[in-house]
Design a protein around this motif. Structure first.
Motif, mmCIF file in Angstrom:
data_model
loop_
_atom_site.group_PDB
_atom_site.id
_atom_site.type_symbol
_atom_site.label_atom_id
_atom_site.label_comp_id
_atom_site.label_asym_id
_atom_site.label_seq_id
_atom_site.Cartn_x
_atom_site.Cartn_y
_atom_site.Cartn_z
ATOM 1 N N GLY A 153 19.822 -1.685 0.297
ATOM 2 C CA GLY A 153 20.474 -1.149 1.495
ATOM 3 C C GLY A 153 19.816 0.147 1.929
ATOM 4 N N LEU A 154 19.532 1.053 0.937
ATOM 5 C CA LEU A 154 18.868 2.315 1.259
ATOM 6 C C LEU A 154 17.451 2.076 1.780
ATOM 7 C CD1 LEU A 154 20.030 4.497 -1.781
ATOM 8 C CD2 LEU A 154 20.784 4.673 0.614
ATOM 9 N N ALA A 155 16.788 1.077 1.231
ATOM 10 C CA ALA A 155 15.437 0.761 1.699
ATOM 11 C C ALA A 155 15.476 0.326 3.173
ATOM 12 C CB ALA A 155 14.821 -0.343 0.840
ATOM 13 N N ILE A 156 16.449 -0.529 3.502
ATOM 14 C CA ILE A 156 16.561 -1.008 4.886
ATOM 15 C C ILE A 156 16.915 0.140 5.818
ATOM 16 C CG2 ILE A 156 17.923 -2.493 6.417
ATOM 17 C CD1 ILE A 156 18.133 -4.468 4.067
ATOM 18 N N ARG A 157 17.802 1.047 5.351
ATOM 19 C CA ARG A 157 18.198 2.195 6.173
ATOM 20 C C ARG A 157 17.001 3.118 6.411
ATOM 21 N NH1 ARG A 157 21.435 3.413 10.158
ATOM 22 N NH2 ARG A 157 22.212 5.562 10.125
ATOM 23 N N THR A 158 16.215 3.346 5.366
ATOM 24 C CA THR A 158 15.020 4.197 5.490
ATOM 25 C C THR A 158 14.040 3.596 6.496
ATOM 26 O OG1 THR A 158 15.274 4.907 3.188
ATOM 27 C CG2 THR A 158 13.118 5.241 4.213
ATOM 28 N N LEU A 159 13.897 2.287 6.432
ATOM 29 C CA LEU A 159 12.971 1.607 7.349
ATOM 30 C C LEU A 159 13.456 1.686 8.792
ATOM 31 C CD1 LEU A 159 12.086 -1.530 5.199
ATOM 32 C CD2 LEU A 159 10.559 0.346 5.814
ATOM 33 N N ALA A 160 14.763 1.753 8.975
ATOM 34 C CA ALA A 160 15.296 1.895 10.334
ATOM 35 C C ALA A 160 14.890 3.247 10.922
ATOM 36 C CB ALA A 160 16.818 1.750 10.310
ATOM 37 N N PHE A 161 15.000 4.343 10.119
ATOM 38 C CA PHE A 161 14.563 5.658 10.582
ATOM 39 C C PHE A 161 13.057 5.661 10.822
ATOM 40 C CE2 PHE A 161 18.497 7.106 8.282
ATOM 41 C CZ PHE A 161 19.158 7.577 9.407
ATOM 42 N N PHE B 159 0.842 -1.194 0.000
ATOM 43 C CA PHE B 159 0.000 0.000 0.000
ATOM 44 C C PHE B 159 0.883 1.253 0.000
ATOM 45 C CE2 PHE B 159 -2.205 3.358 2.388
ATOM 46 C CZ PHE B 159 -3.295 3.553 1.533
ATOM 47 N N LYS B 160 0.618 2.181 -0.927
ATOM 48 C CA LYS B 160 1.379 3.435 -1.008
ATOM 49 C C LYS B 160 0.486 4.583 -0.540
ATOM 50 C CE LYS B 160 4.358 1.987 -4.821
ATOM 51 N NZ LYS B 160 4.829 2.300 -6.189
ATOM 52 N N PRO B 161 0.751 5.140 0.622
ATOM 53 C CA PRO B 161 -0.085 6.227 1.149
ATOM 54 C C PRO B 161 0.095 7.510 0.317
ATOM 55 C CG PRO B 161 1.820 5.881 2.545
ATOM 56 C CD PRO B 161 1.851 4.769 1.555
ATOM 57 N N ARG B 162 -0.979 8.273 0.202
ATOM 58 C CA ARG B 162 -0.932 9.518 -0.586
ATOM 59 C C ARG B 162 -0.754 10.766 0.280
ATOM 60 N NH1 ARG B 162 -5.799 8.619 -5.054
ATOM 61 N NH2 ARG B 162 -4.923 6.700 -6.004
ATOM 62 N N LYS B 163 -0.865 10.589 1.564
ATOM 63 C CA LYS B 163 -0.715 11.768 2.437
ATOM 64 C C LYS B 163 0.687 12.354 2.312
ATOM 65 C CE LYS B 163 -4.126 10.259 5.853
ATOM 66 N NZ LYS B 163 -4.349 9.967 7.285
ATOM 67 N N ARG B 164 0.799 13.637 2.688
ATOM 68 C CA ARG B 164 2.088 14.320 2.566
ATOM 69 C C ARG B 164 2.852 14.373 3.897
ATOM 70 N NH1 ARG B 164 2.641 17.129 -2.150
ATOM 71 N NH2 ARG B 164 0.782 17.288 -3.443
ATOM 72 N N LEU C 158 9.197 6.401 0.262
ATOM 73 C CA LEU C 158 10.633 6.377 -0.062
ATOM 74 C C LEU C 158 11.191 4.952 0.031
ATOM 75 C CD1 LEU C 158 13.154 8.028 -0.759
ATOM 76 C CD2 LEU C 158 13.523 8.356 1.712
ATOM 77 N N ALA C 159 10.811 4.230 1.078
ATOM 78 C CA ALA C 159 11.294 2.852 1.241
ATOM 79 C C ALA C 159 10.816 1.975 0.088
ATOM 80 C CB ALA C 159 10.805 2.291 2.572
ATOM 81 N N LEU C 160 9.556 2.132 -0.322
ATOM 82 C CA LEU C 160 9.024 1.338 -1.423
ATOM 83 C C LEU C 160 9.715 1.686 -2.740
ATOM 84 C CD1 LEU C 160 5.210 1.441 -0.556
ATOM 85 C CD2 LEU C 160 6.702 -0.571 -0.500
ATOM 86 N N GLU C 161 10.047 2.967 -2.915
ATOM 87 C CA GLU C 161 10.718 3.379 -4.145
ATOM 88 C C GLU C 161 12.122 2.784 -4.220
ATOM 89 O OE1 GLU C 161 11.908 7.496 -6.552
ATOM 90 O OE2 GLU C 161 10.685 7.588 -4.723
#
Length: 922
Positions: free
Chosen positions: A264-272, A239-244, A253-256
């Motif tokens: 690696g960037l996806a995993i890092r984004t998910l950590a934040f 699911f990709k949320p549309r809210k800002r 960002l993680a899905l992209e």
């Protein structure tokens, strides 16, 4: 804890105000009765500790931190309030007691167990407790654990005693037969070299060879067709949320990054994201995304743990389903069947309507098959048969169900399952070659060689190129060798074995076929050197080949190989090597047939080797050969084989080896003595001084005298009963008069009132001859001795024999008449006795069936009709009561002056009067 206590008081305060002594508070404690169980519930909050203790006679429940007022008792009226629940009872609960104790409330209850004829041998009440949230209640379900009644337990014990007695009698009978065989002829000489040469000209059978069962051909199922194996989200849509807001931005960002392969960037984004929004609604999918990112990076342990955690924490979400599917598939790939089955079971429970539900059931079935859980696996395969998405899948499920039984050597069940599958899915199974190979194997193992031959032949017409088709050609070779008079010399048998080799040269079947061919004919095209190289290398390695173990049950493979090897050597008549090979192989093999064969060959060729050296005037070499190999030789099977020791002893004397010569002569004397003792033991297994033939002749004389005395004395009870018993006790078991001996002893004991002893003799007579009269006699003895169940079983056999009309050996019947065995009762009498036993056992429905059967046979009478009506009433059903009333009313209208009819007529009147009006109205 104090706050929790006040919460409970506040929660129940309205109920306390409402409750009154004169108006029982039914909501505080409730008892409900269902057909299968009872339920008692208490109105308390789930935070209140409830300690339930099940005792033998009842239960004890402690509600900690509460008082009676918390349960709804008015202040100052607690005692009166608690007494209102003491009468709370049903068919499983006798009564309750409630009292306040230091630290809480104690509730005790007493169970109500069945009484009278339904009293259980080990009464136990089982229970299950849980908390309900709406309304807040602590609930306990309890039910009576199924088990035998006191009477049933007694019957079971008695039946075990009877079975033990029968087993003991059967053992004694087997020993008697063994002794009889031993007294008639010497133990057959183990297969000698001469009989080995005849092997090729005789049909194959278990008497002269070793056969290897095949394991079922059960191909692994490729679950990748339905369940992805690289990542768990192959078919998953995030699911990709549309809210800002910041939360949605992290998710997008993680899905992209994930879609771009920047794992690696996806995993890092998910950590934040996890750090800033630990309670986000997107956490479940983001944890799923992280696990799949790690899988794509090549990790397995950590992401699989994360997926397993999601299965537990997000049970109702698609994430859990996809995670479980992935884990199930991975565990199947790793042969971790227990773990895979847990995941498949979870999927079946939580997603029964999912389109791939049948795949989950198939996975469960395959796991259970691998874990050898026969019945459970069969149940799952049957589910596939009934619910598979198409006929092809259903057919494969049906075929695989037969594999379960084949893997457990239950060939009859396997054949039945395969046959049933073929009748339902004939066309679909043509595309599934393992089915016919397995079906043919089951039939082969059952000895249905013609049927197996037909299936294997039909299979080869369309599936010759199938890699495992060697199973069909090899079995066809064995079937032809079994059925042909020439055995392994039969041209058709050898043709099929050569097809196994030529068409499937790299298969296990090629090696097995060579082993079959080597002893006979052209020796499979091998010379002696090539043959020995094959046996010592290729054939030897086959025993540890994991691929071979998948196809063939290798338990007796070494015996199969060794027997063929020694027969091949005998065919080449290699005196020097044959004895050495036999001595070596005998240390490995386990089958008695092969051990005897190798021992016979070893002794014969050892003797031949020594005599051969002596004939060539190599005397010293003969002495050296004997001294080196004698310690390895098995015991001589025939005293005549020891003759060479005397020649060798003379040679030792020629060389002035007096000590060695003396040693050889002692060995000869010992071998001769052992064989003589063995012969005497075979002749006289009872260790008596006289041989068996003498004993049998003496038994004939003793029995003749005892029989004559019995025929004269059977109508009375003379003093010479003891004399008859003494005479019969001298009749050995090997005597052909053992059957009549047991009859006389049984009748004698019956006359003296020793029913237990009479039953023992009648039981032995029954084992010696399957006579319906002996069955009936033994049944009557057991009935009088109170062994009702055993008696009933025998009476049922008697009436079945009566109905079948099978002929009975006239000579036995004549002897039974002369000796005084009671005549065979007519069918009606047998059925009446069976009905009487069933009445004594309280089995009224079965008794009614017996009476009904007699009436259907055309028999009638006031007594019979009354007994039938009475059994229907005792049975207790409404329909049965109506039928009984009709019969009784007809009895009351009978116009007869016979005393017997009047008696049953009056009894019918009395019974009708005693039946409640409600029963009559119905």
């Amino acid at each position: 804890m104090k706050n929790a206590h006040w919460t409970v008081l506040i929660l129940f305060f309205p109920f306390v105000l409402w409750a009154g002594v004169d108006s029982p508070d039914s909501s505080a404690i409730q008892l409900k009765t269902f057909q299968t169980h009872s339920r008692i519930s208490f109105r308390i909050d789930e935070s209140v500790p409830a300690e339930w203790k099940n005792t033998q006679q009842g239960f004890e429940l402690i509600l900690k931190g509460l008082g009676l007022a918390d349960l709804g008792a008015p202040l100052g009226e607690e005692e009166n309030w608690s007494t209102q629940f003491e009468k709370l009872s049903d068919s499983r609960l006798d009564h309750l007691q409630i009292r306040e104790i230091p630290g809480g409330v104690q509730i005790t209850g007493k169970w109500k167990f069945p009484r009278g004829s339904l009293t259980l041998a080990n009464p136990i009440m089982e229970y299950f407790d849980f908390h309900e949230k709406e309304p807040l209640r602590y609930v306990v379900d309890f039910w009576l654990k199924a088990g035998p009644t006191v009477l049933e337990a007694k019957r079971i014990r008695r039946k075990k005693e009877i079975l033990a007695e029968i087993a003991k009698t059967q053992i004694e009978e087997k020993r008697r037969i063994d002794r009889k065989i031993a007294s008639i002829k010497r133990h057959k000489e183990a297969e000698s070299a001469t009989s080995i040469r005849k092997y090729c000209e005789e049909p194959l059978s278990e008497k002269n060879d070793v056969f290897l069962p095949f394991n079922p051909l059960h191909p692994s199922i490729d679950f990748s067709k339905w369940i992805p194996g690289i990542t768990a989200d192959s078919d998953f849509s995030y699911f990709k949320p549309r809210k800002r807001n910041r939360e949605a931005q992290y998710v997008r960002l993680a899905l992209e990054f994930y879609s771009q392969g920047k794992l690696g960037l996806a995993i890092r984004t998910l950590a934040f994201f996890d750090q800033e929004f630990p309670l986000s609604d997107f956490q479940t999918e983001m944890k799923f995304l992280k696990a799949n990112s790690m899988l794509r990076l090549g990790f397995d342990t950590e992401p699989e743990r994360a997926l397993a955690k999601l299965v537990e924490e997000a049970r109702d979400s698609p994430v859990a389903m996809f995670s479980a599917m992935y884990l199930a598939r991975k565990n199947m790939d790793r042969n971790l069947y227990l773990a895979a089955m847990d995941q498949f079971l979870w999927l079946v429970r939580h997603y029964p309507d999912y389109s791939l539900n049948w795949v989950f059931h198939l996975g469960i079935a395959e796991c259970l098959y691998a874990l050898k859980q026969t019945e459970r696996a069969a149940k799952e395969y049957r589910w596939i048969m009934e619910n598979g998405p198409d006929a092809t899948i259903q057919a494969e499920g049906a075929a695989r169900m037969g594999d379960i039984y084949l893997a457990h050597y239950e060939y009859a069940q396997a054949s039945g399952a395969y046959s049933q599958s073929a009748s339902y899915y004939k066309e679909q199974l043509k595309k599934y070659p393992p089915f016919y190979l397995n079906w043919g194997e089951a039939l082969y193992q059952l000895g249905a060689y013609d049927q197996a031959k037909q299936i294997f032949t039909d299979f080869l017409q369309s599936s010759t190129s199938y890699p495992e088709a060697w199973r069909a050609t090899f079995r066809l070779g064995e079937i032809e060798a079994r059925q042909a008079k020439q055995g392994m010399s039969a041209e058709t048998a050898r043709k099929w074995f050569y097809e196994s080799i030529n068409n499937y040269p790299l298969s296990i079947g090629a090696s097995l076929a060579r082993i079959r061919l080597l002893p006979c004919g052209d020796h499979g095209g091998f010379n002696q050197q090539a043959q020995e190289r094959f046996f010592s290398e290729d054939a030897r390695l086959l025993a540890t080949n994991p691929d071979a173990a998948k196809s063939v049950v290798l338990k007796n493979y070494e015996d199969f190989r060794a027997l063929s090897r020694i027969r091949a050597l005998v065919a080449w008549d290699d005196k020097d090597q044959t004895a050495n090979v036999a001595i070596h192989e005998i240390q490995i093999v386990k089958t008695p047939l092969v051990k005897r064969t190798l021992a016979a060959v070893a002794n014969e060729y050892f003797r031949k080797s020594v005599l051969g050296l002596l004939e060539k005037d190599k005397k010293f070499e003969a002495l050296s050969f004997y001294r080196a190999n004698a310690p390895l030789m098995p015991p001589l099977e025939d005293a005549s084989q020891a003759d060479f020791l005397l020649q060798l002893a003379r040679v030792a004397g020629d060389y002035h080896l007096g000590g060695f010569a003396q040693e050889l002569t002692k060995t000869y004397e010992s071998a001769s003595a052992e064989n003589t003792a063995s012969v005497e033991h075979m002749r006289s297994p009872s260790s008596l001084s006289e041989d068996t033939e003498t004993q049998i002749k003496n038994s004939e004389a003793k029995f003749t005298v005892a029989r004559a005395q019995w025929i004269v004395a059977k109508e009375t009870k003379p003093e010479n009963f003891n004399n008859i018993r003494e005479l019969l006790n001298e009749v050995v078991d090997e005597s052909k008069f053992s059957y009549e001996k047991e009859i006389i002893l049984g009748l004698l004991e019956e006359k003296e009132g020793n029913l237990r002893a009479a039953i023992g003799h009648a039981s032995r007579a029954m084992l010696l001859n399957n006579s319906p009269r002996i069955y009936a006699w033994l049944a009557s003895l057991q009935f009088r001795a109170g062994e009702l169940n055993a008696s009933l079983e025998l009476y049922e056999k008697v009436h079945k024999r009566n109905e079948s009309g099978k002929p009975v050996n006239s000579s036995f019947v004549k002897n039974e008449d002369i000796l005084g065995v009671p005549p065979l009762p007519v069918l009606d009498a047998v059925l009446l006795t069976e009905a009487e036993i069933l009445e004594k056992e309280g089995r009224w429905g079965e008794a009614a069936e017996k009476y009904s059967k007699i009436i259907e046979e055309g028999k009638s009478g006031s007594q019979l009709n009354y007994l039938y009506a009475n059994s229907l009433i005792k049975q207790g059903g409404a329909k049965e009561r109506v039928k009984a009333l009709s019969i009784l009313e007809k009895l009351t209208k009978i116009k007869s002056k016979e005393d017997n009819d009047e008696f049953w007529k009056k009894l019918a009147f009395q019974t009708l009067e005693n039946i409640p009006r409600r029963g009559k109205d119905e």
